[in-house]
Design a protein around this motif. Structure first.
Motif, PDB file in Angstrom:
ATOM      1  N   PHE A 151       0.790  -1.210   0.119  1.00  0.00           N
ATOM      2  CA  PHE A 151       0.045   0.015  -0.012  1.00  0.00           C
ATOM      3  C   PHE A 151       0.900   1.189  -0.007  1.00  0.00           C
ATOM      4  CE2 PHE A 151      -2.498  -3.574   2.058  1.00  0.00           C
ATOM      5  CZ  PHE A 151      -3.646  -3.320   1.022  1.00  0.00           C
ATOM      6  N   GLN A 152       2.284   1.012  -0.310  1.00  0.00           N
ATOM      7  CA  GLN A 152       3.190   2.286  -0.081  1.00  0.00           C
ATOM      8  C   GLN A 152       2.629   3.465  -0.982  1.00  0.00           C
ATOM      9  OE1 GLN A 152       5.874   1.444   1.843  1.00  0.00           O
ATOM     10  NE2 GLN A 152       5.807   3.655   2.231  1.00  0.00           N
ATOM     11  N   GLY A 153       1.904   3.165  -2.188  1.00  0.00           N
ATOM     12  CA  GLY A 153       1.710   4.269  -3.087  1.00  0.00           C
ATOM     13  C   GLY A 153       0.546   5.128  -2.209  1.00  0.00           C
ATOM     14  N   LEU A 154      -0.192   4.567  -1.477  1.00  0.00           N
ATOM     15  CA  LEU A 154      -1.133   5.392  -0.909  1.00  0.00           C
ATOM     16  C   LEU A 154      -0.916   6.143   0.250  1.00  0.00           C
ATOM     17  CD1 LEU A 154      -3.985   2.560  -0.918  1.00  0.00           C
ATOM     18  CD2 LEU A 154      -3.744   4.532  -2.427  1.00  0.00           C
ATOM     19  N   LEU A 155       0.240   5.779   0.905  1.00  0.00           N
ATOM     20  CA  LEU A 155       0.749   6.252   2.250  1.00  0.00           C
ATOM     21  C   LEU A 155       1.405   7.737   2.173  1.00  0.00           C
ATOM     22  CD1 LEU A 155       1.392   2.724   3.876  1.00  0.00           C
ATOM     23  CD2 LEU A 155      -0.557   3.947   3.925  1.00  0.00           C
ATOM     24  N   HIS A 156       1.302   8.517   3.063  1.00  0.00           N
ATOM     25  CA  HIS A 156       2.251   9.592   3.307  1.00  0.00           C
ATOM     26  C   HIS A 156       3.443   9.156   4.206  1.00  0.00           C
ATOM     27  CE1 HIS A 156       3.056  13.727   4.479  1.00  0.00           C
ATOM     28  NE2 HIS A 156       2.805  13.470   5.646  1.00  0.00           N
ATOM     29  N   GLU A 157       4.508   9.321   3.452  1.00  0.00           N
ATOM     30  CA  GLU A 157       5.698   8.828   4.154  1.00  0.00           C
ATOM     31  C   GLU A 157       6.205   9.361   5.590  1.00  0.00           C
ATOM     32  OE1 GLU A 157       8.672   6.301   4.336  1.00  0.00           O
ATOM     33  OE2 GLU A 157       7.340   6.572   2.656  1.00  0.00           O
ATOM     34  N   GLN A 158       6.373   8.600   6.634  1.00  0.00           N
ATOM     35  CA  GLN A 158       6.631   8.789   7.848  1.00  0.00           C
ATOM     36  C   GLN A 158       8.005   8.419   8.200  1.00  0.00           C
ATOM     37  OE1 GLN A 158       5.101  11.215   9.332  1.00  0.00           O
ATOM     38  NE2 GLN A 158       2.934  11.028   8.499  1.00  0.00           N
ATOM     39  N   CYS A 159       8.594   8.730   9.396  1.00  0.00           N
ATOM     40  CA  CYS A 159      10.165   8.511   9.769  1.00  0.00           C
ATOM     41  C   CYS A 159      10.073   7.219  10.968  1.00  0.00           C
ATOM     42  CB  CYS A 159      10.625   9.898  10.421  1.00  0.00           C
ATOM     43  SG  CYS A 159      10.211  11.444   9.766  1.00  0.00           S
ATOM     44  N   PHE A 160      11.121   6.731  10.889  1.00  0.00           N
ATOM     45  CA  PHE A 160      11.221   5.504  11.775  1.00  0.00           C
ATOM     46  C   PHE A 160      12.612   5.563  12.507  1.00  0.00           C
ATOM     47  CE2 PHE A 160       8.052   4.296   8.813  1.00  0.00           C
ATOM     48  CZ  PHE A 160       6.997   3.865   9.515  1.00  0.00           C
ATOM     49  N   VAL A 161      12.520   4.849  13.803  1.00  0.00           N
ATOM     50  CA  VAL A 161      13.741   4.814  14.733  1.00  0.00           C
ATOM     51  C   VAL A 161      13.758   3.502  15.222  1.00  0.00           C
ATOM     52  CG1 VAL A 161      14.290   7.261  15.379  1.00  0.00           C
ATOM     53  CG2 VAL A 161      12.403   5.893  16.864  1.00  0.00           C
ATOM     54  N   PRO A 162      14.743   2.808  15.417  1.00  0.00           N
ATOM     55  CA  PRO A 162      14.822   1.346  15.823  1.00  0.00           C
ATOM     56  C   PRO A 162      14.098   1.347  17.324  1.00  0.00           C
ATOM     57  CG  PRO A 162      17.047   2.137  15.353  1.00  0.00           C
ATOM     58  CD  PRO A 162      16.366   3.422  15.408  1.00  0.00           C
ATOM     59  N   ALA A 163      13.281   0.294  17.523  1.00  0.00           N
ATOM     60  CA  ALA A 163      12.812   0.093  18.762  1.00  0.00           C
ATOM     61  C   ALA A 163      14.012  -0.591  19.637  1.00  0.00           C
ATOM     62  CB  ALA A 163      11.652  -0.811  18.647  1.00  0.00           C
ATOM     63  N   PRO A 164      13.790  -0.422  20.989  1.00  0.00           N
ATOM     64  CA  PRO A 164      14.822  -1.279  21.744  1.00  0.00           C
ATOM     65  C   PRO A 164      14.623  -2.542  21.479  1.00  0.00           C
ATOM     66  CG  PRO A 164      13.254   0.463  23.208  1.00  0.00           C
ATOM     67  CD  PRO A 164      12.973   0.396  21.626  1.00  0.00           C
ATOM     68  N   ASP A 165      15.798  -3.469  21.605  1.00  0.00           N
ATOM     69  CA  ASP A 165      15.660  -4.759  21.466  1.00  0.00           C
ATOM     70  C   ASP A 165      16.438  -5.491  22.455  1.00  0.00           C
ATOM     71  OD1 ASP A 165      15.454  -7.677  20.910  1.00  0.00           O
ATOM     72  OD2 ASP A 165      15.866  -7.140  18.700  1.00  0.00           O
ATOM     73  N   GLY A 166      16.055  -6.031  23.830  1.00  0.00           N
ATOM     74  CA  GLY A 166      16.680  -6.280  24.710  1.00  0.00           C
ATOM     75  C   GLY A 166      17.237  -7.726  24.560  1.00  0.00           C
ATOM     76  N   TYR A 167      16.638  -8.423  23.609  1.00  0.00           N
ATOM     77  CA  TYR A 167      17.222  -9.806  23.261  1.00  0.00           C
ATOM     78  C   TYR A 167      18.494  -9.397  22.426  1.00  0.00           C
ATOM     79  CZ  TYR A 167      17.212 -14.778  21.729  1.00  0.00           C
ATOM     80  OH  TYR A 167      17.680 -15.906  21.233  1.00  0.00           O
ATOM     81  N   ARG A 168      18.354  -9.073  21.376  1.00  0.00           N
ATOM     82  CA  ARG A 168      19.379  -8.960  20.311  1.00  0.00           C
ATOM     83  C   ARG A 168      20.416  -7.689  20.790  1.00  0.00           C
ATOM     84  NH1 ARG A 168      15.290 -11.661  17.656  1.00  0.00           N
ATOM     85  NH2 ARG A 168      15.990 -13.514  16.769  1.00  0.00           N
ATOM     86  N   PRO A 170      21.278  -6.348  23.988  1.00  0.00           N
ATOM     87  CA  PRO A 170      21.217  -6.363  25.429  1.00  0.00           C
ATOM     88  C   PRO A 170      22.054  -5.342  26.149  1.00  0.00           C
ATOM     89  CG  PRO A 170      22.182  -8.344  24.993  1.00  0.00           C
ATOM     90  CD  PRO A 170      21.914  -7.896  23.638  1.00  0.00           C
ATOM     91  N   GLU A 171      23.088  -4.956  25.435  1.00  0.00           N
ATOM     92  CA  GLU A 171      24.162  -3.782  26.041  1.00  0.00           C
ATOM     93  C   GLU A 171      23.597  -2.580  25.747  1.00  0.00           C
ATOM     94  OE1 GLU A 171      24.307  -5.607  23.292  1.00  0.00           O
ATOM     95  OE2 GLU A 171      24.400  -3.977  21.661  1.00  0.00           O
ATOM     96  N   GLU A 172      22.612  -2.098  25.116  1.00  0.00           N
ATOM     97  CA  GLU A 172      22.052  -0.974  24.829  1.00  0.00           C
ATOM     98  C   GLU A 172      21.219  -0.292  25.851  1.00  0.00           C
ATOM     99  OE1 GLU A 172      21.174   1.129  20.447  1.00  0.00           O
ATOM    100  OE2 GLU A 172      19.821  -0.272  21.175  1.00  0.00           O
ATOM    101  N   SER A 173      21.466   0.945  26.681  1.00  0.00           N
ATOM    102  CA  SER A 173      20.717   1.036  27.880  1.00  0.00           C
ATOM    103  C   SER A 173      19.423   1.968  27.266  1.00  0.00           C
ATOM    104  CB  SER A 173      21.710   2.007  28.396  1.00  0.00           C
ATOM    105  OG  SER A 173      21.664   3.380  27.564  1.00  0.00           O
ATOM    106  N   GLY A 174      18.518   2.060  27.985  1.00  0.00           N
ATOM    107  CA  GLY A 174      17.379   2.903  27.556  1.00  0.00           C
ATOM    108  C   GLY A 174      17.577   4.229  27.115  1.00  0.00           C
ATOM    109  N   GLU A 175      18.498   4.803  27.781  1.00  0.00           N
ATOM    110  CA  GLU A 175      18.918   6.318  27.473  1.00  0.00           C
ATOM    111  C   GLU A 175      19.634   6.221  25.960  1.00  0.00           C
ATOM    112  OE1 GLU A 175      19.465   4.956  30.283  1.00  0.00           O
ATOM    113  OE2 GLU A 175      18.437   6.325  31.783  1.00  0.00           O
ATOM    114  N   ALA A 176      20.408   5.314  25.746  1.00  0.00           N
ATOM    115  CA  ALA A 176      20.983   5.082  24.610  1.00  0.00           C
ATOM    116  C   ALA A 176      20.011   4.869  23.241  1.00  0.00           C
ATOM    117  CB  ALA A 176      22.080   3.903  24.455  1.00  0.00           C
ATOM    118  N   CYS A 177      19.220   4.158  23.575  1.00  0.00           N
ATOM    119  CA  CYS A 177      18.039   3.728  22.697  1.00  0.00           C
ATOM    120  C   CYS A 177      16.992   4.985  22.444  1.00  0.00           C
ATOM    121  CB  CYS A 177      17.198   2.750  23.134  1.00  0.00           C
ATOM    122  SG  CYS A 177      17.618   1.114  23.275  1.00  0.00           S
ATOM    123  N   ALA A 178      16.986   5.751  23.358  1.00  0.00           N
ATOM    124  CA  ALA A 178      16.219   7.032  23.368  1.00  0.00           C
ATOM    125  C   ALA A 178      16.829   7.981  22.298  1.00  0.00           C
ATOM    126  CB  ALA A 178      15.567   7.644  24.490  1.00  0.00           C
TER     127      ALA A 178
END
Ligand code: PLP
Length: 442
Positions: A151-168, A170-178
């Motif tokens: 449906f890409q052709g119908l959508l207004h483009e938005q922006c993404f950031v990686p979500a925290p991933d505590g499994y893959r 684990p070393e990344e702190s909450g602050e660093a993810c933010a």
């Protein structure tokens, strides 16, 4: 003929339900370990609620949200707001998670158009993975490229950031993810950014993702610093699923807008909610303005009446404490399944639980998607009488398989035993073929 989403699938025809069990017209019984998609929070066969709903239906058929209200609608609104973080002053009722997400984004937009006197703030930042719905604005901010592709052709483009991933990661702190959010805002230009939408506990798009400590607090600070709205999408993780009415409260965060849905009416009727902060509502109402958005079924009187009864039922039976206790017990039992070499990382909060299926635990490598492992697990579990839910394809390379378990809030220890037993038997069944797959994928 009815149009089903899965054309080739033979759907069991359910004729009756009781507690967590569903019965079909051929005499088969299914343990509903997920309440559909976390919707049937009180299980099935709700005699008392059905009687109360019938009573409400006798009073009035329908009232338009711009013309009338009812005592139950007003009482329900008061009760919901009283449970919400104290910056929230109003709630608007909708029918689905998707229309609530659309509403939340439009609410933020109208507020900032009024505040800045321009239409410049319009970029919504979201996480990848993340799921926010199937309609235009909601799909545009959904961090699942597979869902957006067609449906890409119908959508207004938005922006993404990686979500925290505590499994893959684990070393990344909450602050660093933010910090990824702050970098994205600076890259896009704060004056063009409208909102950050995030699931406090990510649901179906990554098989449950509990953020690391500090993540949401830092996100709140960043949103404040750049004057963008923080929208918490609690459609899946909220309304008690994680053991508190509001998942954002678990992380001590006060969003500008909160969205809930799924089990608010225990599945009896569609119901969702958009909660707004006093600042937003007063901002929109300044100079006599009204909210320029609504649907035919916004603030639906019967849905509110049922929602109110569901809320009272959960409170009267102390179900949030039960969710917390049974959730711990469920995760403990699911952890026994990690004895399988391809089952890892049992995670979640309350009765919002998931685990990963991986080809190699040491490297956390997933199976090739072509194997469709999560689908196989669900199919075999269904044949054994268990209904579960999955997340697939959430890793950057399009792989990723996990299984979700979201039983009703009143699940009994015996039902938990039964659902874990079904899973164990299903995994045992599949083990020889999965071992062979792991070797060939090595
Ligand atoms: C976090 C989240 N937001 C929004 C939605 C969309 O809800 P609906 O399917 O009711 O439109 C979902 C649905 O799964 C969801 O999980």
């Amino acid at each position: 003929m009815l149009f089903h989403r899965r054309f080739e699938h033979r759907y069991p025809r359910i004729v009756r339900g009781q507690g967590a069990s569903l019965h079909d017209d051929e005499g088969n019984v299914y343990l509903d370990a997920v309440g559909g998609a976390g919707v049937a929070i009180l299980g099935h066969g709700l005699e008392e609620l059905a009687t109360q709903a019938a009573e409400s239906m006798r009073h009035v058929s329908y009232l338009h949200g711009t013309q009338f209200t009812t005592p139950e609608l007003e009482a329900y609104g008061e009760r919901l707001v009283a449970l919400a973080p104290d910056n929230i002053s109003h709630v608007l009722l909708m029918g689905s998670g998707s229309d609530a997400v659309e509403t939340a984004i439009k609410l933020a937009y109208q507020f900032y158009v009024g505040k800045t006197g321009t239409r410049r703030k319009r970029k919504v930042i979201a996480t990848q993975p993340g799921y926010h719905g199937a309609t235009g604005l909601a799909l545009a901010v959904t961090g699942k490229p597979r869902d957006r592709l067609l449906f890409q052709g119908l959508l207004h483009e938005q922006c993404f950031v990686p979500a925290p991933d505590g499994y893959r990661r684990p070393e990344e702190s909450g602050e660093a993810c933010a910090e990824a959010l702050e970098r994205k805002i600076l890259e896009e230009g704060p004056e063009d950014c409208l909102a950050f939408i995030v699931e406090p506990v990510i649901g179906a798009s990554m098989g449950i993702g509990v953020p690391p400590p500090g993540y949401l607090q830092r996100v709140r600070e960043i949103c404040d610093r750049h004057d963008i709205a923080l929208i918490c999408d609690e459609v899946m993780c909220g309304f008690g699923r994680c053991g508190e009415w509001f998942a954002s409260s678990l992380f001590d965060v006060k969003p500008d807008i909160i969205i809930q849905g799924k089990g608010m009416a225990a599945g009896l009727v569609p119901l969702s909610a958009v909660y707004a902060s006093r600042t937003l509502v007063e901002g929109i109402h300044r100079d006599g303005g009204n909210f320029a958005h609504g649907f035919t079924f916004t603030n639906h009187a019967l849905s509110a009446a049922i929602g109110l009864r569901v809320l009272e039922h959960v409170e009267r039976h102390g179900l949030l404490a039960h969710v917390r206790r049974q959730g711990e017990s469920l995760r403990e039992r699911l952890r026994e399944l990690t004895a399988f070499s391809w089952v890892d990382d049992v995670r979640g909060l309350g009765l919002f639980c998931g685990f990963e299926l991986v080809a190699d635990k040491a490297t956390r490598r997933a199976f090739p998607r072509s194997v469709k492992l999560a689908e196989r697990v669900l199919q075999r579990a269904m044949a054994r009488g268990g209904n579960f839910y999955f997340s697939i394809g959430y890793l950057p390379d399009g792989t990723g398989d996990s299984i979700l378990v979201m039983p009703p809030y009143n699940v009994t220890p015996a039902e938990l035993d039964q659902l874990v037993a079904i899973l164990r038997d299903t995994l045992t069944d599949l083990d020889p073929e999965v071992q062979a797959l792991s070797r060939s994928a090595a």
